[in-house]
Motif scaffolding. Structure first.
Motif, mmCIF file in Angstrom:
data_model
loop_
_atom_site.group_PDB
_atom_site.id
_atom_site.type_symbol
_atom_site.label_atom_id
_atom_site.label_comp_id
_atom_site.label_asym_id
_atom_site.label_seq_id
_atom_site.Cartn_x
_atom_site.Cartn_y
_atom_site.Cartn_z
ATOM 1 N N VAL A 1 -127.929 -15.458 16.908
ATOM 2 C CA VAL A 1 -127.229 -15.199 15.655
ATOM 3 C C VAL A 1 -127.013 -13.709 15.450
ATOM 4 O O VAL A 1 -125.974 -13.279 14.941
ATOM 5 N N GLU A 2 -128.016 -12.896 15.866
ATOM 6 C CA GLU A 2 -127.905 -11.459 15.670
ATOM 7 C C GLU A 2 -126.736 -10.880 16.461
ATOM 8 O O GLU A 2 -126.010 -10.022 15.968
ATOM 9 N N ARG A 3 -126.543 -11.349 17.666
ATOM 10 C CA ARG A 3 -125.433 -10.851 18.488
ATOM 11 C C ARG A 3 -124.092 -11.215 17.858
ATOM 12 O O ARG A 3 -123.184 -10.389 17.769
ATOM 13 N N PHE A 4 -123.971 -12.469 17.420
ATOM 14 C CA PHE A 4 -122.714 -12.868 16.810
ATOM 15 C C PHE A 4 -122.453 -12.111 15.509
ATOM 16 O O PHE A 4 -121.323 -11.787 15.189
ATOM 17 N N ARG A 5 -123.554 -11.832 14.761
ATOM 18 C CA ARG A 5 -123.369 -11.091 13.522
ATOM 19 C C ARG A 5 -122.798 -9.698 13.796
ATOM 20 O O ARG A 5 -121.912 -9.226 13.082
ATOM 21 N N ARG A 6 -123.260 -9.036 14.867
ATOM 22 C CA ARG A 6 -122.740 -7.705 15.187
ATOM 23 C C ARG A 6 -121.265 -7.769 15.598
ATOM 24 O O ARG A 6 -120.452 -6.914 15.215
ATOM 25 N N VAL A 7 -120.942 -8.794 16.371
ATOM 26 C CA VAL A 7 -119.540 -8.946 16.785
ATOM 27 C C VAL A 7 -118.650 -9.158 15.570
ATOM 28 O O VAL A 7 -117.570 -8.573 15.443
ATOM 29 N N HIS A 8 -119.126 -9.998 14.644
ATOM 30 C CA HIS A 8 -118.341 -10.281 13.451
ATOM 31 C C HIS A 8 -118.140 -9.023 12.613
ATOM 32 O O HIS A 8 -117.043 -8.737 12.127
ATOM 33 N N TRP A 9 -119.208 -8.230 12.451
ATOM 34 C CA TRP A 9 -119.117 -7.012 11.642
ATOM 35 C C TRP A 9 -118.136 -6.015 12.275
ATOM 36 O O TRP A 9 -117.313 -5.413 11.603
ATOM 37 N N GLU A 10 -118.209 -5.851 13.604
ATOM 38 C CA GLU A 10 -117.319 -4.912 14.283
ATOM 39 C C GLU A 10 -115.860 -5.383 14.207
ATOM 40 O O GLU A 10 -114.939 -4.570 14.063
ATOM 41 N N MET A 11 -115.668 -6.684 14.277
ATOM 42 C CA MET A 11 -114.309 -7.207 14.180
ATOM 43 C C MET A 11 -113.732 -6.946 12.785
ATOM 44 O O MET A 11 -112.556 -6.604 12.636
ATOM 45 N N CYS A 12 -114.557 -7.092 11.778
ATOM 46 C CA CYS A 12 -114.091 -6.799 10.420
ATOM 47 C C CYS A 12 -113.679 -5.345 10.285
ATOM 48 O O CYS A 12 -112.679 -5.023 9.645
ATOM 49 N N GLU A 13 -114.472 -4.444 10.877
ATOM 50 C CA GLU A 13 -114.152 -3.023 10.796
ATOM 51 C C GLU A 13 -112.864 -2.705 11.568
ATOM 52 O O GLU A 13 -112.048 -1.883 11.148
ATOM 53 N N ILE A 14 -112.675 -3.343 12.711
ATOM 54 C CA ILE A 14 -111.478 -3.089 13.530
ATOM 55 C C ILE A 14 -110.218 -3.502 12.783
ATOM 56 O O ILE A 14 -109.207 -2.799 12.787
ATOM 57 N N PRO B 1 -104.228 -15.108 -6.450
ATOM 58 C CA PRO B 1 -105.358 -14.919 -5.522
ATOM 59 C C PRO B 1 -104.867 -14.885 -4.083
ATOM 60 O O PRO B 1 -103.958 -15.615 -3.723
ATOM 61 N N PRO B 2 -105.435 -14.030 -3.293
ATOM 62 C CA PRO B 2 -105.041 -13.977 -1.882
ATOM 63 C C PRO B 2 -105.520 -15.213 -1.142
ATOM 64 O O PRO B 2 -106.400 -15.915 -1.622
ATOM 65 N N PRO B 3 -104.928 -15.498 0.002
ATOM 66 C CA PRO B 3 -105.389 -16.646 0.783
ATOM 67 C C PRO B 3 -106.858 -16.517 1.110
ATOM 68 O O PRO B 3 -107.342 -15.431 1.439
ATOM 69 N N ALA B 4 -107.566 -17.640 0.980
ATOM 70 C CA ALA B 4 -109.011 -17.618 1.192
ATOM 71 C C ALA B 4 -109.336 -17.750 2.666
ATOM 72 O O ALA B 4 -108.777 -18.595 3.346
ATOM 73 N N PRO B 5 -110.249 -16.925 3.192
ATOM 74 C CA PRO B 5 -110.662 -17.082 4.586
ATOM 75 C C PRO B 5 -111.546 -18.307 4.748
ATOM 76 O O PRO B 5 -112.112 -18.812 3.786
ATOM 77 N N LEU B 6 -111.639 -18.739 5.975
ATOM 78 C CA LEU B 6 -112.520 -19.865 6.250
ATOM 79 C C LEU B 6 -113.970 -19.486 5.992
ATOM 80 O O LEU B 6 -114.357 -18.331 6.154
ATOM 81 N N PRO B 7 -114.783 -20.463 5.590
ATOM 82 C CA PRO B 7 -116.184 -20.139 5.292
ATOM 83 C C PRO B 7 -116.892 -19.467 6.441
ATOM 84 O O PRO B 7 -117.701 -18.579 6.241
ATOM 85 N N PHE B 8 -116.614 -19.860 7.699
ATOM 86 C CA PHE B 8 -117.396 -19.311 8.824
ATOM 87 C C PHE B 8 -117.089 -17.858 9.089
ATOM 88 O O PHE B 8 -117.786 -17.206 9.849
ATOM 89 N N LEU B 9 -116.064 -17.287 8.425
ATOM 90 C CA LEU B 9 -115.774 -15.879 8.633
ATOM 91 C C LEU B 9 -116.425 -14.986 7.591
ATOM 92 O O LEU B 9 -116.252 -13.780 7.628
ATOM 93 N N LEU B 10 -117.150 -15.560 6.598
ATOM 94 C CA LEU B 10 -117.854 -14.729 5.629
ATOM 95 C C LEU B 10 -119.000 -14.023 6.322
ATOM 96 O O LEU B 10 -119.638 -14.581 7.210
ATOM 97 N N PRO B 11 -119.271 -12.800 5.941
ATOM 98 C CA PRO B 11 -120.315 -12.043 6.644
ATOM 99 C C PRO B 11 -121.693 -12.585 6.373
ATOM 100 O O PRO B 11 -121.926 -13.332 5.434
ATOM 101 N N PHE B 12 -122.595 -12.167 7.245
ATOM 102 C CA PHE B 12 -123.987 -12.560 7.081
ATOM 103 C C PHE B 12 -124.571 -11.961 5.811
ATOM 104 O O PHE B 12 -124.149 -10.882 5.399
ATOM 105 N N PRO B 13 -125.540 -12.624 5.205
ATOM 106 C CA PRO B 13 -126.217 -12.029 4.032
ATOM 107 C C PRO B 13 -126.886 -10.724 4.411
ATOM 108 O O PRO B 13 -127.442 -10.592 5.486
#
Length: 637
Positions: free
Chosen positions: A504-517, A548-560
């Motif tokens: 989960v930690e690895r995927f969380r980092r990938v997700h965070w970097e993708m958001c920044e990109i 309201p802007p289009p809502a992203p899918l739940p799985f794309l919300l960042p980790f707590p």
């Protein structure tokens, strides 16, 4: 203009005429027309342009035929002198005047002044040496052996590194003159097949290695090679209007044929690539051979060599032509016996491709020993080759080959004797007659027209291809639909990665970097969305409403988060898509709100998403979401 400027500067007409060497009346005429001259110069190509008048009449036609005659004699290495040129010019002019009729009043004397102007018009340089020059060439030939021996010693050349090449003309469809086929060809109007000549470049080295023949064909044979690959032919070939060797063709052969073949030969023999090439000073050979290749030294034979230095050795050329004739008659006999055709039919269908096949067979039959006659005469070194390898033997018995040819002709019922074969092998066409010159000129003009049409068609095809390749370049711009499609594709990829990655930690980092990109593109999307909404509200005249802007899918919300946005900090190992990861404090909640619209998708009905999530929230309505960033935040959480 120089005269006009001098006059306007104050010079007198008499003084100007004396300085430029013109008559007083000529200067006056120029000054009288100075306005017209200035107007004409406005559209001229420049002050350095030479102005010539368009030549017409019999003399001009005679000169065009005369230059063909001179070029033909040079290629055939026949003597050319001023007297011969003047006599031929008078002969051609008389023939043209007779054809024109009695109304022609032109007079031509072939004076020395005419010859000087003729040289300038056609850029012809007198090539016939004087008597003193001939004697000097004879002296040079006597000293050539010593000079060549010094070059070989200085360069430390091996026998395998010394090459010699030269051209020979081959009348590939010419039969012995007493045969009925030759007589029929002569009697047939417009049939010039028996005079059709090709040029062959043949040669090899001292050790007996033979180079692949280089064949120069007339341009009208090009149609025969349209569907034939060059790699399938046993020779190299190129085209020329007159089937002559030219400096351009020689350089083509040298670069694309000679150098690769000799390099491969030296590698096979394990010797350095350092070549000594002997050439004679023919018109088609390059004038500056030192620029051809740094590892190839070219040495020219004396201009008028004696019999001691005859090109390549007449024995080898004679043997090749004998073998060629033998191959032709052998193919004819095979066609008569197996294909049940007559000799006349065989000869009618005999084309340049058959000629190439027989050239390859004949060149293969020429032995290495038959190439040594030239080397035996001109080399002082490598005498050991004669005793150890028996390379310097006399040429093959041409009489034996002649007897084999006569045997084949008897089976073909052709009236041929040994002298006919020898004459055919030694045949060299003399100078062109006046009628031949006219025919040659007409052929060249027709060929030029055809080639110009072909070139024009090729340019059209190239232009069409270029037009097809031109693609209209659309200006780059962002659109809401395409940006949403990109975000949707990224979401799908992240969803697949999450379903596969146990860390989960690895995927969380990938997700965070993708958001920044994608942050910069998210801002562009939101800006364009706002512009669109403002435009629609302005046009409708309604009050501005928040969409309201289009809502992203739940799985794309960042980790707590635990209070920091650094993805490397420890986080809960539960999946953020489980629906139970709700921020426990306001700081974390505000942090999540910043990521709500990082990756936005389309194609998901917002009401359906709200309905589904509302039911999971225990019936909370959108009205219970007051104070949130926009309706539905809690639902997406």
């Amino acid at each position: 203009m120089k005269i006009i400027k001098a006059y306007e500067a104050g010079k007198k007409v008499t003084k100007i005429a004396r300085e430029v060497g013109l008559a007083h009346s000529t200067i006056s005429t120029i000054l009288k027309d100075k306005v017209r001259i200035r107007e004409a110069l406005k559209g001229a190509a420049g002050m350095n342009t030479s102005i010539t008048r368009q030549r017409k009449g019999l003399i001009h036609e005679m000169e065009k035929l005369l230059i063909l005659w001179i070029e033909d004699r040079i290629q055939k290495r026949l003597p050319v002198s001023l007297l011969l040129i003047q006599n031929k010019a008078r002969s051609i002019f008389s023939m043209l005047k007779e054809q024109t009729g009695e109304e022609c009043t032109e007079i031509f004397t072939a004076s020395h002044g005419w010859f000087m102007r003729f040289q300038q018009r056609f850029h012809y340089q007198k090539t016939h040496p004087s008597g003193d020059a001939v004697r000097a060439d004879e002296e040079a030939a006597k000293h050539f052996l010593q000079e060549l021996d010094g070059i070989i010693a200085e360069g430390n050349y091996f026998a395998e590194q010394i090459f010699r090449v030269d051209e020979t003309g081959l009348y590939w469809k010419r039969m012995p003159e007493r045969t009925y086929i030759h007589r029929e060809a002569q009697a047939m109007p417009g049939c010039k097949a028996f005079k059709d000549r090709v040029t062959l470049l043949l040669g090899g080295n001292v050790a007996g290695f033979k180079l692949t023949p280089f064949l120069i064909l007339k341009s009208d044979h090009a149609c025969m090679f349209e569907n034939i690959s060059n790699d399938t032919l046993p020779i190299y070939y190129r085209f020329d209007w007159k089937a002559w060797m030219t400096p351009v063709l020689f350089e083509d052969w040298f670069t694309n044929c000679f150098i690769p073949q000799v390099k491969e030969y030296c590698e096979h023999k394990g010797i350095p690539f350092k070549i000594l090439l002997l050439l004679d000073k023919a018109p088609g050979h390059p004038p500056h051979p030192e620029n051809l290749h740094p590892d190839v030294k070219v040495v020219y034979l004396p201009p008028n060599p004696s019999a001691l230095l005859q090109p390549v050795g007449m024995g080898m050329i004679s043997a090749f032509k004998m073998y060629y004739l033998h191959a032709v008659f052998a193919k004819a006999l095979a066609a008569v016996e197996y294909d049940r055709v007559t000799v006349r039919e065989f000869w009618k269908n005999y084309n340049i491709l058959h000629c190439i096949e027989n050239i390859a067979i004949a060149w293969q039959d020429v032995s290495g020993k038959s190439m040594q006659e030239f080397w035996r005469k001109c080399l002082k070194r490598f005498v050991a080759l004669a005793s150890n390898f028996e390379l310097f033997h006399r040429t093959p018995n041409l009489d034996e080959i002649n007897r084999k040819i006569l045997t084949l002709t008897r089976f073909l019922d052709l009236e041929v004797d040994a002298e006919d074969v020898r004459n055919l092998v030694a045949y060299t066409e003399g100078e062109l007659s006046n009628e031949d010159l006219i025919e040659l000129k007409e052929e060249l003009e027709a060929q030029k027209i055809v080639e110009e049409e072909v070139e024009k068609e090729e340019r059209k095809e190239e232009k069409k291809e270029e037009e097809k390749k031109v693609v209209e370049v659309r200006p780059k711009t962002f659109s809401l639909r395409r940006l949403a499609s990109v975000f949707s594709s990224v979401n799908k990829i992240l969803s697949e990665l999450e379903s596969m990655d146990p860390d989960v930690e690895r995927f969380r980092r990938v997700h965070w970097e993708m958001c920044e990109i994608l942050k910069c593109y998210r801002e562009i999307y939101e800006g364009k969305k706002k512009e669109k909404n403002d435009k629609e509200n302005k046009q409708s005249g309604l009050l501005k409403k928040v969409t309201p802007p289009p809502a992203p899918l739940p799985f794309l919300l960042p980790f707590p988060s635990t209070g920091t946005q650094n993805p490397e900090d420890p986080q809960p190992s539960t999946s953020y898509a489980s629906g139970s990861d709700v921020p426990e404090n306001t700081d974390n909640y505000e942090y999540f709100q910043g990521f709500i619209s990082n990756l936005m998708l389309t194609g998901i009905p917002i009401p359906a998403l709200y309905d589904t999530n509302i039911s999971q929230m225990g019936g909370r309505g959108l009205g219970d979401c007051e104070g949130e960033a926009f309706p539905g935040d809690k639902a997406r959480e």
